[in-house]
Design a protein around this motif. Structure first.
Motif, PDB file in Angstrom:
ATOM      1  N   GLY A  20      23.534 -45.093  -7.396  1.00  0.00           N
ATOM      2  CA  GLY A  20      23.784 -44.132  -6.327  1.00  0.00           C
ATOM      3  C   GLY A  20      22.670 -43.126  -6.135  1.00  0.00           C
ATOM      4  N   ASP A  21      22.926 -42.190  -5.230  1.00  0.00           N
ATOM      5  CA  ASP A  21      21.983 -41.129  -4.903  1.00  0.00           C
ATOM      6  C   ASP A  21      22.451 -39.815  -5.509  1.00  0.00           C
ATOM      7  OD1 ASP A  21      20.402 -42.826  -3.305  1.00  0.00           O
ATOM      8  OD2 ASP A  21      21.781 -42.573  -1.612  1.00  0.00           O
ATOM      9  N   ARG A  60      26.514 -40.372 -11.937  1.00  0.00           N
ATOM     10  CA  ARG A  60      25.467 -41.389 -12.102  1.00  0.00           C
ATOM     11  C   ARG A  60      25.238 -41.731 -13.567  1.00  0.00           C
ATOM     12  NH1 ARG A  60      20.367 -39.030  -9.169  1.00  0.00           N
ATOM     13  NH2 ARG A  60      19.780 -41.214  -8.872  1.00  0.00           N
ATOM     14  N   GLU A 108      13.977 -34.671  -9.783  1.00  0.00           N
ATOM     15  CA  GLU A 108      13.920 -35.345  -8.494  1.00  0.00           C
ATOM     16  C   GLU A 108      13.722 -34.349  -7.355  1.00  0.00           C
ATOM     17  OE1 GLU A 108      16.916 -39.000  -8.459  1.00  0.00           O
ATOM     18  OE2 GLU A 108      17.783 -37.265  -9.460  1.00  0.00           O
TER      19      GLU A 108
END
Length: 347
Positions: free
Chosen positions: A296-297, A313, A68
Protein backbone atom coordinates in the motif's frame (compact mmCIF):
# COMPACT_ATOMS: atom_id res chain seq x y z
CA UNK A 1 30.22 26.01 -16.85
CA UNK A 2 32.76 23.81 -15.01
CA UNK A 3 33.19 23.87 -11.27
CA UNK A 4 35.88 26.33 -10.15
CA UNK A 5 38.11 23.87 -8.34
CA UNK A 6 38.85 20.15 -8.60
CA UNK A 7 37.63 18.20 -5.62
CA UNK A 8 37.67 14.56 -4.69
CA UNK A 9 34.62 12.70 -5.91
CA UNK A 10 34.78 10.27 -3.01
CA UNK A 11 32.60 11.39 -0.12
CA UNK A 12 34.52 11.55 3.11
CA UNK A 13 33.05 9.21 5.71
CA UNK A 14 32.69 10.37 9.30
CA UNK A 15 32.34 14.00 10.26
CA UNK A 16 32.15 14.43 13.96
CA UNK A 17 35.03 15.69 16.04
CA UNK A 18 33.35 16.75 19.24
CA UNK A 19 35.00 17.18 22.58
CA UNK A 20 31.81 17.48 24.64
CA UNK A 21 28.09 16.88 24.52
CA UNK A 22 27.09 20.54 24.52
CA UNK A 23 23.52 20.81 23.22
CA UNK A 24 23.03 23.73 20.83
CA UNK A 25 19.53 22.93 19.53
CA UNK A 26 16.59 21.09 21.03
CA UNK A 27 13.27 20.31 19.38
CA UNK A 28 10.71 19.57 22.08
CA UNK A 29 7.45 17.84 21.14
CA UNK A 30 6.93 20.06 18.09
CA UNK A 31 3.52 19.87 16.42
CA UNK A 32 2.68 21.63 13.16
CA UNK A 33 -0.82 21.34 11.69
CA UNK A 34 -2.02 23.08 8.53
CA UNK A 35 -5.75 23.75 8.03
CA UNK A 36 -7.31 22.01 5.06
CA UNK A 37 -9.02 24.51 2.74
CA UNK A 38 -12.27 23.84 0.94
CA UNK A 39 -15.11 21.59 2.02
CA UNK A 40 -13.06 19.40 4.36
CA UNK A 41 -11.59 22.44 6.08
CA UNK A 42 -15.03 23.61 7.24
CA UNK A 43 -15.15 20.66 9.56
CA UNK A 44 -11.84 21.60 11.13
CA UNK A 45 -9.69 19.06 9.26
CA UNK A 46 -5.95 19.64 9.38
CA UNK A 47 -2.84 18.21 7.76
CA UNK A 48 -0.76 16.76 10.58
CA UNK A 49 2.64 17.58 9.08
CA UNK A 50 4.44 17.21 12.42
CA UNK A 51 2.87 15.46 15.39
CA UNK A 52 5.22 15.49 18.34
CA UNK A 53 8.81 15.57 17.07
CA UNK A 54 11.62 15.72 19.62
CA UNK A 55 15.41 15.50 19.42
CA UNK A 56 18.59 17.26 20.49
CA UNK A 57 21.54 18.42 18.40
CA UNK A 58 25.01 18.67 19.88
CA UNK A 59 27.81 21.03 18.99
CA UNK A 60 29.72 19.87 15.91
CA UNK A 61 27.28 17.03 15.23
CA UNK A 62 25.38 16.07 12.09
CA UNK A 63 21.90 14.67 12.60
CA UNK A 64 20.51 13.08 9.43
CA UNK A 65 16.75 13.05 8.89
CA UNK A 66 15.32 10.56 6.38
CA UNK A 67 11.88 9.36 5.34
CA UNK A 68 9.46 9.15 2.46
CA UNK A 69 8.15 12.24 0.67
CA UNK A 70 5.37 13.79 2.73
CA UNK A 71 6.67 12.56 6.09
CA UNK A 72 7.26 16.15 7.32
CA UNK A 73 11.01 16.60 6.74
CA UNK A 74 10.81 19.98 5.00
CA UNK A 75 8.16 21.27 7.42
CA UNK A 76 10.54 20.33 10.23
CA UNK A 77 13.35 22.27 8.53
CA UNK A 78 11.21 25.38 8.10
CA UNK A 79 9.96 25.18 11.68
CA UNK A 80 13.47 24.86 13.12
CA UNK A 81 14.69 28.04 11.39
CA UNK A 82 11.54 30.04 12.18
CA UNK A 83 9.91 30.11 8.74
CA UNK A 84 6.94 28.24 10.22
CA UNK A 85 5.54 28.72 13.70
CA UNK A 86 4.74 25.44 15.48
CA UNK A 87 1.17 24.70 16.52
CA UNK A 88 2.62 23.57 19.84
CA UNK A 89 5.97 22.57 21.26
CA UNK A 90 9.22 24.52 21.19
CA UNK A 91 12.45 24.91 19.23
CA UNK A 92 15.23 26.05 21.54
CA UNK A 93 18.67 27.35 20.63
CA UNK A 94 20.95 27.02 23.64
CA UNK A 95 17.90 26.89 25.90
CA UNK A 96 16.17 29.97 24.43
CA UNK A 97 12.82 29.45 22.72
CA UNK A 98 13.20 30.62 19.13
CA UNK A 99 9.51 31.20 18.50
CA UNK A 100 8.83 32.94 21.82
CA UNK A 101 11.52 35.54 21.19
CA UNK A 102 10.83 38.99 19.79
CA UNK A 103 12.68 42.10 18.69
CA UNK A 104 16.45 41.99 19.09
CA UNK A 105 16.40 38.55 20.69
CA UNK A 106 14.54 37.11 17.68
CA UNK A 107 17.06 38.71 15.30
CA UNK A 108 19.98 37.33 17.29
CA UNK A 109 18.57 33.79 17.54
CA UNK A 110 17.52 33.77 13.89
CA UNK A 111 21.06 34.62 12.81
CA UNK A 112 22.45 31.66 14.77
CA UNK A 113 20.30 29.07 12.97
CA UNK A 114 20.45 29.20 9.16
CA UNK A 115 19.18 27.07 6.28
CA UNK A 116 20.44 25.76 2.93
CA UNK A 117 17.52 25.04 0.61
CA UNK A 118 17.03 22.26 -1.89
CA UNK A 119 16.88 24.10 -5.23
CA UNK A 120 19.79 26.54 -5.50
CA UNK A 121 18.26 28.32 -8.50
CA UNK A 122 14.87 28.84 -6.88
CA UNK A 123 16.41 30.01 -3.60
CA UNK A 124 18.44 32.80 -5.23
CA UNK A 125 17.04 36.09 -6.52
CA UNK A 126 17.74 36.09 -10.29
CA UNK A 127 17.99 39.90 -10.24
CA UNK A 128 20.75 39.99 -7.63
CA UNK A 129 24.42 39.50 -8.35
CA UNK A 130 26.57 37.27 -6.18
CA UNK A 131 27.83 40.35 -4.35
CA UNK A 132 24.31 41.68 -3.71
CA UNK A 133 23.13 38.27 -2.50
CA UNK A 134 25.90 37.96 0.07
CA UNK A 135 25.67 41.59 1.20
CA UNK A 136 21.97 41.24 2.00
CA UNK A 137 22.40 39.38 5.34
CA UNK A 138 24.65 42.18 6.60
CA UNK A 139 22.12 44.80 5.52
CA UNK A 140 19.34 43.05 7.44
CA UNK A 141 21.53 42.33 10.49
CA UNK A 142 23.40 45.61 10.31
CA UNK A 143 25.30 45.21 13.57
CA UNK A 144 27.16 42.04 12.60
CA UNK A 145 29.77 43.50 10.24
CA UNK A 146 30.65 47.23 9.92
CA UNK A 147 29.64 48.70 6.57
CA UNK A 148 33.25 49.41 5.58
CA UNK A 149 34.24 45.75 6.02
CA UNK A 150 31.25 44.05 4.40
CA UNK A 151 32.72 43.68 0.92
CA UNK A 152 35.88 42.18 2.40
CA UNK A 153 33.73 39.71 4.34
CA UNK A 154 31.82 38.82 1.16
CA UNK A 155 35.07 37.99 -0.62
CA UNK A 156 36.12 35.81 2.33
CA UNK A 157 32.85 33.89 2.14
CA UNK A 158 33.22 33.36 -1.61
CA UNK A 159 36.71 31.94 -1.20
CA UNK A 160 35.63 29.83 1.79
CA UNK A 161 33.12 27.89 -0.35
CA UNK A 162 35.48 27.50 -3.31
CA UNK A 163 34.20 30.23 -5.64
CA UNK A 164 36.13 32.92 -7.50
CA UNK A 165 35.96 36.47 -6.01
CA UNK A 166 36.29 37.82 -9.56
CA UNK A 167 32.73 36.60 -10.21
CA UNK A 168 31.01 38.85 -7.68
CA UNK A 169 29.13 40.73 -10.41
CA UNK A 170 27.69 37.59 -11.99
CA UNK A 171 24.02 36.62 -11.74
CA UNK A 172 22.70 33.16 -10.70
CA UNK A 173 22.07 32.02 -14.28
CA UNK A 174 25.78 32.50 -15.01
CA UNK A 175 26.76 29.82 -12.47
CA UNK A 176 26.43 26.04 -12.63
CA UNK A 177 24.12 24.15 -10.28
CA UNK A 178 26.96 23.19 -7.97
CA UNK A 179 28.25 26.75 -7.87
CA UNK A 180 24.78 28.07 -7.07
CA UNK A 181 24.52 25.70 -4.13
CA UNK A 182 27.90 26.97 -2.93
CA UNK A 183 26.41 30.47 -3.02
CA UNK A 184 23.53 29.22 -0.88
CA UNK A 185 26.01 27.76 1.60
CA UNK A 186 28.02 31.00 1.66
CA UNK A 187 24.84 32.97 2.35
CA UNK A 188 24.01 30.62 5.24
CA UNK A 189 27.51 31.15 6.67
CA UNK A 190 27.42 34.94 6.42
CA UNK A 191 26.13 35.59 9.96
CA UNK A 192 28.43 32.98 11.54
CA UNK A 193 25.71 30.54 12.67
CA UNK A 194 26.23 27.57 14.95
CA UNK A 195 23.48 25.45 13.38
CA UNK A 196 22.70 24.98 9.69
CA UNK A 197 19.64 23.08 8.51
CA UNK A 198 20.35 21.46 5.14
CA UNK A 199 17.03 20.71 3.46
CA UNK A 200 17.93 18.19 0.74
CA UNK A 201 20.90 20.34 -0.36
CA UNK A 202 22.25 17.90 -2.97
CA UNK A 203 19.13 16.25 -4.40
CA UNK A 204 18.93 18.69 -7.35
CA UNK A 205 22.60 18.16 -8.34
CA UNK A 206 24.44 15.63 -10.48
CA UNK A 207 26.00 12.75 -8.56
CA UNK A 208 29.61 13.93 -8.93
CA UNK A 209 28.64 17.46 -7.86
CA UNK A 210 26.71 16.02 -4.92
CA UNK A 211 29.95 14.52 -3.62
CA UNK A 212 31.76 17.84 -3.97
CA UNK A 213 29.08 19.71 -2.02
CA UNK A 214 29.01 17.05 0.71
CA UNK A 215 32.80 17.24 1.01
CA UNK A 216 32.53 21.03 1.26
CA UNK A 217 29.95 20.78 4.06
CA UNK A 218 32.18 18.36 5.96
CA UNK A 219 35.23 20.62 5.59
CA UNK A 220 33.29 23.65 6.80
CA UNK A 221 32.01 21.68 9.76
CA UNK A 222 35.54 20.75 10.81
CA UNK A 223 36.87 24.28 10.33
CA UNK A 224 33.98 26.22 11.85
CA UNK A 225 32.55 23.78 14.40
CA UNK A 226 29.11 23.78 12.79
CA UNK A 227 26.21 21.52 13.74
CA UNK A 228 24.00 20.26 10.90
CA UNK A 229 20.48 18.94 10.60
CA UNK A 230 20.90 17.18 7.26
CA UNK A 231 17.60 16.28 5.60
CA UNK A 232 17.66 14.00 2.57
CA UNK A 233 16.00 11.04 0.92
CA UNK A 234 19.28 9.54 -0.31
CA UNK A 235 20.17 7.07 2.43
CA UNK A 236 23.71 6.57 1.14
CA UNK A 237 24.55 10.28 1.40
CA UNK A 238 22.96 10.51 4.84
CA UNK A 239 24.99 7.52 6.01
CA UNK A 240 28.27 9.15 4.96
CA UNK A 241 27.70 12.58 6.45
CA UNK A 242 25.70 11.89 9.62
CA UNK A 243 26.68 11.02 13.17
CA UNK A 244 23.13 10.12 14.18
CA UNK A 245 20.07 9.24 12.11
CA UNK A 246 16.41 10.10 12.68
CA UNK A 247 13.84 8.19 10.63
CA UNK A 248 10.50 9.97 10.15
CA UNK A 249 7.17 8.48 9.17
CA UNK A 250 3.95 10.47 8.78
CA UNK A 251 4.94 13.38 11.00
CA UNK A 252 6.65 11.43 13.76
CA UNK A 253 10.11 10.05 14.50
CA UNK A 254 10.07 6.25 14.19
CA UNK A 255 13.69 5.62 15.14
CA UNK A 256 16.64 7.68 16.35
CA UNK A 257 20.17 6.56 17.07
CA UNK A 258 23.83 6.49 16.11
CA UNK A 259 24.54 5.96 12.42
CA UNK A 260 26.27 2.61 12.90
CA UNK A 261 23.47 1.20 15.04
CA UNK A 262 20.60 2.34 12.82
CA UNK A 263 22.17 1.09 9.59
CA UNK A 264 23.59 -2.17 10.96
CA UNK A 265 20.76 -3.12 13.35
CA UNK A 266 17.53 -1.24 12.58
CA UNK A 267 14.85 -1.72 15.22
CA UNK A 268 11.79 -0.27 13.52
CA UNK A 269 10.21 -2.29 10.67
CA UNK A 270 9.92 0.89 8.60
CA UNK A 271 13.65 1.60 8.97
CA UNK A 272 14.42 -1.94 7.87
CA UNK A 273 12.22 -1.53 4.78
CA UNK A 274 13.89 1.77 3.88
CA UNK A 275 17.39 0.33 4.17
CA UNK A 276 16.49 -2.73 2.12
CA UNK A 277 15.65 -0.41 -0.80
CA UNK A 278 19.16 1.12 -0.97
CA UNK A 279 20.79 0.10 -4.29
CA UNK A 280 23.89 -2.10 -4.03
CA UNK A 281 26.66 -0.75 -6.33
CA UNK A 282 28.58 -4.05 -6.59
CA UNK A 283 26.92 -6.18 -9.33
CA UNK A 284 28.19 -9.39 -7.73
CA UNK A 285 26.39 -8.60 -4.47
CA UNK A 286 23.09 -7.54 -5.97
CA UNK A 287 20.25 -9.84 -5.12
CA UNK A 288 22.03 -11.30 -2.09
CA UNK A 289 20.09 -9.18 0.42
CA UNK A 290 16.44 -9.48 1.37
CA UNK A 291 14.21 -6.76 -0.06
CA UNK A 292 11.28 -5.73 2.13
CA UNK A 293 8.40 -4.44 0.00
CA UNK A 294 5.76 -2.48 1.87
CA UNK A 295 2.11 -2.98 1.04
CA UNK A 296 0.00 0.00 0.00
CA UNK A 297 0.72 3.71 0.12
CA UNK A 298 1.44 5.93 3.12
CA UNK A 299 -1.83 6.98 4.83
CA UNK A 300 -3.07 10.55 4.53
CA UNK A 301 -1.66 12.99 7.10
CA UNK A 302 -5.19 14.45 7.29
CA UNK A 303 -6.50 11.21 8.77
CA UNK A 304 -3.59 9.11 10.07
CA UNK A 305 -4.24 5.63 11.49
CA UNK A 306 -4.94 5.23 15.18
CA UNK A 307 -2.20 3.92 17.39
CA UNK A 308 0.98 3.25 15.43
CA UNK A 309 0.90 5.15 12.15
CA UNK A 310 2.90 2.49 10.38
CA UNK A 311 0.64 -0.41 11.37
CA UNK A 312 -1.37 -0.41 8.10
CA UNK A 313 1.82 -1.36 6.21
CA UNK A 314 3.64 -3.34 8.90
CA UNK A 315 4.06 -7.11 8.78
CA UNK A 316 4.45 -7.28 12.58
CA UNK A 317 1.30 -5.33 13.49
CA UNK A 318 -1.01 -6.74 16.18
CA UNK A 319 -4.15 -5.49 17.94
CA UNK A 320 -2.24 -3.32 20.40
CA UNK A 321 -0.73 -1.38 17.50
CA UNK A 322 -4.18 -0.02 16.60
CA UNK A 323 -5.14 0.99 20.14
CA UNK A 324 -1.90 2.35 21.63
CA UNK A 325 0.54 4.77 20.06
CA UNK A 326 4.12 3.61 20.72
CA UNK A 327 6.47 6.08 22.35
CA UNK A 328 9.98 6.86 21.15
CA UNK A 329 12.10 5.08 23.75
CA UNK A 330 14.80 2.52 24.34
CA UNK A 331 13.25 -0.90 24.49
CA UNK A 332 13.80 -2.54 27.88
CA UNK A 333 15.60 0.68 28.82
CA UNK A 334 18.93 -0.46 27.37
CA UNK A 335 18.73 -0.55 23.57
CA UNK A 336 21.34 1.38 21.58
CA UNK A 337 18.74 3.54 19.81
CA UNK A 338 15.31 5.00 20.43
CA UNK A 339 12.44 3.31 18.62
CA UNK A 340 8.68 3.95 18.50
CA UNK A 341 7.45 0.37 18.05
CA UNK A 342 5.55 -2.16 20.18
CA UNK A 343 7.36 -5.04 18.46
CA UNK A 344 10.89 -3.95 17.46
CA UNK A 345 12.88 -6.27 15.23
CA UNK A 346 15.21 -7.36 18.03
CA UNK A 347 12.32 -8.48 20.23
Amino acid sequence: MPEPEPMSIAVESGTRSVGDDEIVLSVDDVVKHFPVHGRAGRGGAVVRALDGVSFELRKGETLGIVGESGCGKSTLARTIVGLERPTSGAVRFRGRDLHAAGGKEWSELRSRVQIVLQDPMASLNPRRTLKQTLLQPFQIHSGVVPRAKRLERVKELVELVGLNPDHLERYPFQFSGGQRQRIGIARALALEPEVIVCDEPVSALDVSIQAQVVNLLQRLQRELGLAYVFIAHDLSVVRHISDRIGVMYLGRVAELGDRADVYARPEHPYTSALLSAVPIPDPELRGTGSRRLLAGDPPSPVNPPSGCRFRTRCWKAQDVCASEEPQLERKDGEGPQLVACHFPLSA
